[in-house]
Write a protein that holds these residues in place. Sequence first.
Motif, PDB file in Angstrom:
ATOM      1  N   LEU A  57       0.820  -1.208   0.000  1.00  0.00           N
ATOM      2  CA  LEU A  57       0.000   0.000   0.000  1.00  0.00           C
ATOM      3  C   LEU A  57       0.856   1.261   0.000  1.00  0.00           C
ATOM      4  CD1 LEU A  57      -2.815   1.359   0.339  1.00  0.00           C
ATOM      5  CD2 LEU A  57      -2.548   1.008   2.801  1.00  0.00           C
ATOM      6  N   ASP A  58       0.686   2.087  -1.031  1.00  0.00           N
ATOM      7  CA  ASP A  58       1.434   3.345  -1.114  1.00  0.00           C
ATOM      8  C   ASP A  58       0.859   4.373  -0.140  1.00  0.00           C
ATOM      9  OD1 ASP A  58       3.362   5.090  -2.137  1.00  0.00           O
ATOM     10  OD2 ASP A  58       1.901   5.999  -3.493  1.00  0.00           O
ATOM     11  N   VAL A  59       1.714   5.167   0.448  1.00  0.00           N
ATOM     12  CA  VAL A  59       1.271   6.191   1.405  1.00  0.00           C
ATOM     13  C   VAL A  59       0.489   7.301   0.711  1.00  0.00           C
ATOM     14  CG1 VAL A  59       2.094   8.055   2.898  1.00  0.00           C
ATOM     15  CG2 VAL A  59       3.048   5.764   3.134  1.00  0.00           C
ATOM     16  N   GLU A  60       0.928   7.686  -0.498  1.00  0.00           N
ATOM     17  CA  GLU A  60       0.296   8.803  -1.195  1.00  0.00           C
ATOM     18  C   GLU A  60      -0.608   8.284  -2.315  1.00  0.00           C
ATOM     19  OE1 GLU A  60       0.436  11.811  -0.193  1.00  0.00           O
ATOM     20  OE2 GLU A  60       1.945  11.468   1.357  1.00  0.00           O
ATOM     21  N   LEU A  61      -1.932   8.404  -2.098  1.00  0.00           N
ATOM     22  CA  LEU A  61      -2.911   8.007  -3.104  1.00  0.00           C
ATOM     23  C   LEU A  61      -3.744   9.232  -3.483  1.00  0.00           C
ATOM     24  CD1 LEU A  61      -4.037   4.604  -1.534  1.00  0.00           C
ATOM     25  CD2 LEU A  61      -2.589   4.920  -3.554  1.00  0.00           C
ATOM     26  N   PRO A  62      -4.364   9.230  -4.668  1.00  0.00           N
ATOM     27  CA  PRO A  62      -5.073  10.438  -5.112  1.00  0.00           C
ATOM     28  C   PRO A  62      -6.301  10.785  -4.274  1.00  0.00           C
ATOM     29  CG  PRO A  62      -5.382   8.625  -6.661  1.00  0.00           C
ATOM     30  CD  PRO A  62      -4.304   8.200  -5.720  1.00  0.00           C
ATOM     31  N   MET A  86       3.449  -1.062   3.976  1.00  0.00           N
ATOM     32  CA  MET A  86       3.322   0.311   3.497  1.00  0.00           C
ATOM     33  C   MET A  86       4.535   0.670   2.635  1.00  0.00           C
ATOM     34  SD  MET A  86       0.856   2.539   4.079  1.00  0.00           S
ATOM     35  CE  MET A  86       0.298   2.600   5.780  1.00  0.00           C
ATOM     36  N   MET A  87       4.288   1.451   1.581  1.00  0.00           N
ATOM     37  CA  MET A  87       5.359   1.892   0.682  1.00  0.00           C
ATOM     38  C   MET A  87       5.390   3.422   0.640  1.00  0.00           C
ATOM     39  SD  MET A  87       4.708  -0.702  -2.532  1.00  0.00           S
ATOM     40  CE  MET A  87       3.128   0.081  -2.960  1.00  0.00           C
ATOM     41  N   THR A  88       6.584   4.001   0.718  1.00  0.00           N
ATOM     42  CA  THR A  88       6.698   5.459   0.666  1.00  0.00           C
ATOM     43  C   THR A  88       8.084   5.873   0.185  1.00  0.00           C
ATOM     44  OG1 THR A  88       6.619   7.492   1.971  1.00  0.00           O
ATOM     45  CG2 THR A  88       7.394   5.518   3.082  1.00  0.00           C
ATOM     46  N   ALA A  89       8.134   7.040  -0.428  1.00  0.00           N
ATOM     47  CA  ALA A  89       9.411   7.590  -0.881  1.00  0.00           C
ATOM     48  C   ALA A  89      10.184   8.207   0.273  1.00  0.00           C
ATOM     49  CB  ALA A  89       9.160   8.638  -1.968  1.00  0.00           C
ATOM     50  N   SER A  90       9.517   8.389   1.404  1.00  0.00           N
ATOM     51  CA  SER A  90      10.170   8.957   2.579  1.00  0.00           C
ATOM     52  C   SER A  90      10.684   7.829   3.470  1.00  0.00           C
ATOM     53  CB  SER A  90       9.186   9.823   3.367  1.00  0.00           C
ATOM     54  OG  SER A  90       9.773  10.297   4.544  1.00  0.00           O
ATOM     55  N   GLU A  96       8.094   5.625   9.026  1.00  0.00           N
ATOM     56  CA  GLU A  96       8.027   4.209   9.383  1.00  0.00           C
ATOM     57  C   GLU A  96       7.159   4.005  10.613  1.00  0.00           C
ATOM     58  OE1 GLU A  96      10.996   0.412  10.274  1.00  0.00           O
ATOM     59  OE2 GLU A  96      11.818   2.384   9.764  1.00  0.00           O
ATOM     60  N   ALA A  97       7.339   4.845  11.612  1.00  0.00           N
ATOM     61  CA  ALA A  97       6.546   4.735  12.839  1.00  0.00           C
ATOM     62  C   ALA A  97       5.070   4.959  12.559  1.00  0.00           C
ATOM     63  CB  ALA A  97       7.047   5.738  13.879  1.00  0.00           C
ATOM     64  N   LYS A  98       4.761   5.942  11.709  1.00  0.00           N
ATOM     65  CA  LYS A  98       3.364   6.240  11.389  1.00  0.00           C
ATOM     66  C   LYS A  98       2.722   5.087  10.632  1.00  0.00           C
ATOM     67  CE  LYS A  98       0.530  10.136   9.856  1.00  0.00           C
ATOM     68  NZ  LYS A  98       0.544  11.496   9.266  1.00  0.00           N
ATOM     69  N   SER A  99       3.489   4.431   9.777  1.00  0.00           N
ATOM     70  CA  SER A  99       2.980   3.273   9.039  1.00  0.00           C
ATOM     71  C   SER A  99       2.610   2.143   9.991  1.00  0.00           C
ATOM     72  CB  SER A  99       4.040   2.775   8.048  1.00  0.00           C
ATOM     73  OG  SER A  99       4.309   3.747   7.061  1.00  0.00           O
ATOM     74  N   PHE A 107       7.256  -2.048   6.361  1.00  0.00           N
ATOM     75  CA  PHE A 107       7.468  -0.760   5.711  1.00  0.00           C
ATOM     76  C   PHE A 107       8.566  -0.936   4.659  1.00  0.00           C
ATOM     77  CE2 PHE A 107      10.060   3.089   5.513  1.00  0.00           C
ATOM     78  CZ  PHE A 107       9.110   4.109   5.396  1.00  0.00           C
ATOM     79  N   ILE A 108       8.322  -0.422   3.430  1.00  0.00           N
ATOM     80  CA  ILE A 108       9.319  -0.465   2.362  1.00  0.00           C
ATOM     81  C   ILE A 108       9.533   0.943   1.825  1.00  0.00           C
ATOM     82  CG2 ILE A 108       9.874  -1.316   0.046  1.00  0.00           C
ATOM     83  CD1 ILE A 108       8.234  -3.764   0.595  1.00  0.00           C
ATOM     84  N   ALA A 109      10.791   1.353   1.732  1.00  0.00           N
ATOM     85  CA  ALA A 109      11.112   2.687   1.217  1.00  0.00           C
ATOM     86  C   ALA A 109      11.391   2.621  -0.286  1.00  0.00           C
ATOM     87  CB  ALA A 109      12.322   3.250   1.948  1.00  0.00           C
ATOM     88  N   LYS A 110      11.006   3.695  -0.981  1.00  0.00           N
ATOM     89  CA  LYS A 110      11.336   3.837  -2.395  1.00  0.00           C
ATOM     90  C   LYS A 110      12.606   4.691  -2.515  1.00  0.00           C
ATOM     91  CE  LYS A 110       6.417   3.945  -3.699  1.00  0.00           C
ATOM     92  NZ  LYS A 110       5.348   4.758  -4.319  1.00  0.00           N
ATOM     93  N   PRO A 111      13.464   4.452  -3.520  1.00  0.00           N
ATOM     94  CA  PRO A 111      13.354   3.423  -4.563  1.00  0.00           C
ATOM     95  C   PRO A 111      13.563   2.022  -3.989  1.00  0.00           C
ATOM     96  CG  PRO A 111      15.459   4.525  -4.713  1.00  0.00           C
ATOM     97  CD  PRO A 111      14.665   5.281  -3.691  1.00  0.00           C
ATOM     98  N   PHE A 112      12.960   1.024  -4.626  1.00  0.00           N
ATOM     99  CA  PHE A 112      12.945  -0.322  -4.088  1.00  0.00           C
ATOM    100  C   PHE A 112      14.284  -1.037  -4.240  1.00  0.00           C
ATOM    101  CE2 PHE A 112       8.408   0.118  -5.586  1.00  0.00           C
ATOM    102  CZ  PHE A 112       7.886   0.361  -4.320  1.00  0.00           C
TER     103      PHE A 112
END
Length: 306
Positions: A57-62, A86-90, A96-99, A107-112
């Motif tokens: 699940l991406d953190v930023e959705l439309p 959760m996936m996020t560029a941050s 991570e804690a908020k996820s 939690f997975i950070a981008k870029p993968f």
Amino acid sequence: MLSELEKNSAILIVDDSIDVIHLLSHILSDYPNLYFASDAATALEQVRLAPPDLILLDVELPDATGYEVCKQLISPGKTHSCAIIMMTASSNMESEAKSLESGASDFIAKPFNPASVKARVKTQLRLHHQSAALAKLVNQDSLTTLYNRRYFDSTVTEEFERHRRQRTPLTIALIDIDHFKAFNDGYGHLQGDETLRQVALAINASCRRPGETVARYGGEEFAVILPHTDLVAAQALGSRLCLLIGQLNLPHAYSGTGKHVTVSVGLATSTPGPLDTAVAQIAAADQALYRAKSAGRNRAVAVLTG
């Protein structure tokens, strides 16, 4: 190499970037059951129709933040305790804690990092299936392998509230094996247990629509939750159950009703209103069961309660 359980796992990827979806599809190409959504509304609908084993699940959705979606996804009755990554560029500690606070499992950070993605997905799927196996043991009746009373009590409350919101009919059925004490006294408890198993299998095989829940309610009594079932359909199902159990031709020489094992069925149908309760509807089904027994047993009585 993936296990058969992992190969059969359903993974939902939720991200509004087509590039991200293509990349994750490539990284997770060993998994044949990948599904996709580009916004929160679509994701929630897909989960409602077919709960996956894992959601990326991406953190930023439309149309919502991933944190908001995550909280909805883990609410009772939504995902059957599926895992959420959760996936996020941050990549900061706050994200991570908020996820994790919103209910995500990882939690997975981008870029993968492809190796990291694969390892985290594999780990979360393994944990999910272990948790599901444990939950099944906790919620299963050991004799019949049906759901137990504990699971029925929690599920019927959720279903009642869902039907109250949707204003759709819900039916609850209580099924009792006729003269079962006499059966146990005459044939012994081992044969009684085998009869319980056979009756349970027959009831379960007759209630296979999505959302229908069959449980051992106690002793020789079973309970069934029948979503979106009106009074006419309820009566038809009750009569069919009586017929099917009779057709098992299980001998019952000690019955006051016939030569074979039979059941009585009480069904209560309601479109729940603001003041209605699941407890009251179960009580109505119990009264209908009493009427079926008083009328001679081996029959079904359905009542409308609201």
